[in-house]
Design a protein around this motif. Structure first.
Motif, mmCIF file in Angstrom:
data_model
loop_
_atom_site.group_PDB
_atom_site.id
_atom_site.type_symbol
_atom_site.label_atom_id
_atom_site.label_comp_id
_atom_site.label_asym_id
_atom_site.label_seq_id
_atom_site.Cartn_x
_atom_site.Cartn_y
_atom_site.Cartn_z
ATOM 1 N N ASP A 79 53.258 39.856 37.600
ATOM 2 C CA ASP A 79 53.724 38.280 37.808
ATOM 3 C C ASP A 79 54.393 37.729 36.413
ATOM 4 N N ALA A 95 57.441 34.593 36.162
ATOM 5 C CA ALA A 95 56.919 33.468 35.314
ATOM 6 C C ALA A 95 57.729 33.005 34.440
ATOM 7 N N ARG A 138 42.431 37.773 33.964
ATOM 8 C CA ARG A 138 42.883 39.290 34.607
ATOM 9 C C ARG A 138 41.744 40.080 34.613
ATOM 10 N N SER A 170 46.803 33.858 38.217
ATOM 11 C CA SER A 170 48.159 34.565 38.177
ATOM 12 C C SER A 170 48.875 33.480 37.460
ATOM 13 N N SER A 219 51.760 32.943 38.370
ATOM 14 C CA SER A 219 52.507 31.984 39.312
ATOM 15 C C SER A 219 52.026 30.738 39.549
#
Length: 243
Positions: free
Chosen positions: A107, A111, A204, A222, A224
């Motif tokens: 990700d 980003a 995470r 995430s 995102s």
């Protein structure tokens, strides 16, 4: 006031340190003939990380130098006396296996691409410039950041406010104009919040620590989720997103 810049932690935020550490430790123990000594790779890695945390705390408290804490990690892990050169050589052999396993979380690049047109990007790490600039360069990220700051050169480490404020000063921005993204809810999350930055914890699953007291820390699973969070910026009066 809107968020103008995003400052990033590196290890286990952008860079998959945990996976590289596990793979590198296994390869290193096999190469050194030590795998059987520690039972399993997980046992060895748990011991290595416990020792690393203890030695880093000494360094952060100003009790030893950056290179010294690395050599002392080796001595403690092997439970033996070693000359500086021998301990450094062992550590560098480990680093070689560890670096062979380097990689980014999936990700990260999306980003960074999404934020680059609207936000300035920088790094603040509890490491050294030599280590992190080389890592970021190898991973193809260095040119994406206008500022890279590390504790070894700053003389102050996270979670102390001075580390976060140094990043703000380097960018010429007030803390309230800066977001900090890191994987540790206390060192990164609480530290950034108490320094006045918009604090974002990317969970995470790499730390068992949960919660940051009364600090307003936004938890995401995430990267995102980050662009939308920065647009909304509900830090003032918002409850902590920790469960």
């Amino acid at each position: 006031m809107s968020i103008e810049a995003v400052v990033w932690d590196v290890d286990d935020t952008l860079f998959d340190y945990t996976s590289a550490d596990r793979s590198g430790m296994r390869a290193h123990l096999v190469a050194e003939g030590l795998l059987g000594r520690y039972g399993t790779v997980e046992d060895a890695l748990g011991r290595w990380r416990e020792i690393t945390d203890r030695q880093w705390a000494r360094y952060a408290a100003g009790e030893c130098g950056f290179e010294e804490q690395r050599r002392d990690r080796v001595r403690a892990f092997l439970d033996t006396e070693m000359a500086d050169a021998e301990a450094e050589a062992w550590f560098q052999r480990y680093v070689g296996h560890y670096e062979a396993a380097w990689g980014l979380f999936p990700d990260v690049l999306p980003a960074l691409r999404a934020l680059a047109p609207t936000h300035r990007l920088a790094v603040l790490s509890n490491s050294s410039i030599t280590v992190q600039e080389r890592k970021l360069r190898t991973l193809g990220l260095l040119d994406r950041f206008e500022v890279v700051l590390c504790a070894a050169e700053l003389g102050v480490s996270k979670p102390r406010p001075g580390a976060f404020l140094a990043a703000c000063e380097a960018l010429g921005l007030a803390p309230r104009e800066v977001a900090y993204v890191g994987d540790h809810p206390e060192i990164d999350g609480r530290g950034a919040a108490e320094a006045g930055l918009l604090s974002v914890w990317i969970d995470r699953g790499t730390t068992s620590v949960r919660g940051a007291g009364d600090a307003v820390v936004h938890r995401i699973a995430s990267l995102s989720e980050l662009p939308a969070l920065l647009r909304s910026d509900t830090r003032f009066g918002a409850p902590s997103t920790f469960g």
